[in-house]
Design a protein around this motif. Structure first.
Motif, mmCIF file in Angstrom:
data_model
loop_
_atom_site.group_PDB
_atom_site.id
_atom_site.type_symbol
_atom_site.label_atom_id
_atom_site.label_comp_id
_atom_site.label_asym_id
_atom_site.label_seq_id
_atom_site.Cartn_x
_atom_site.Cartn_y
_atom_site.Cartn_z
ATOM 1 N N CYS A 38 0.855 -1.184 0.000
ATOM 2 C CA CYS A 38 0.000 0.000 0.000
ATOM 3 C C CYS A 38 0.891 1.234 0.000
ATOM 4 N N LYS A 40 0.669 5.404 0.152
ATOM 5 C CA LYS A 40 -0.190 6.560 0.415
ATOM 6 C C LYS A 40 0.518 7.818 -0.054
ATOM 7 N N LYS A 53 -3.112 0.618 -3.887
ATOM 8 C CA LYS A 53 -3.083 -0.621 -3.118
ATOM 9 C C LYS A 53 -3.023 -1.813 -4.066
#
Length: 67
Positions: A38, A40, A53
């Motif tokens: 993942c 961000k 993701k």
């Protein structure tokens, strides 16, 4: 606007910056390991803008069995 980042080997757990064409930091990417990778994406103020993701492949045993 042209964006540039330097990807490092095994960078999924790293934190790195994305730069514009003048060399100024525009975004920060923070990787974390969860059920799949993942990433961000944050702006300069720490606000989360988005997430990338990885989907993890699962196999349904009932559909794969041979009767």
């Amino acid at each position: 606007m042209k964006l540039v980042f330097k990807q490092r080997i095994f960078s999924w757990l790293d934190c790195y910056d994305i730069y514009d064409d003048t060399g100024d930091t525009v975004y920060t990417v923070k990787g974390q390991l969860s059920w799949g990778h993942c990433l961000k994406i944050f702006d300069l103020y720490g606000n989360e803008l988005g997430m990338v993701k990885e989907r993890v492949l699962t196999i349904d045993a009932e559909k794969c069995s041979r009767n």
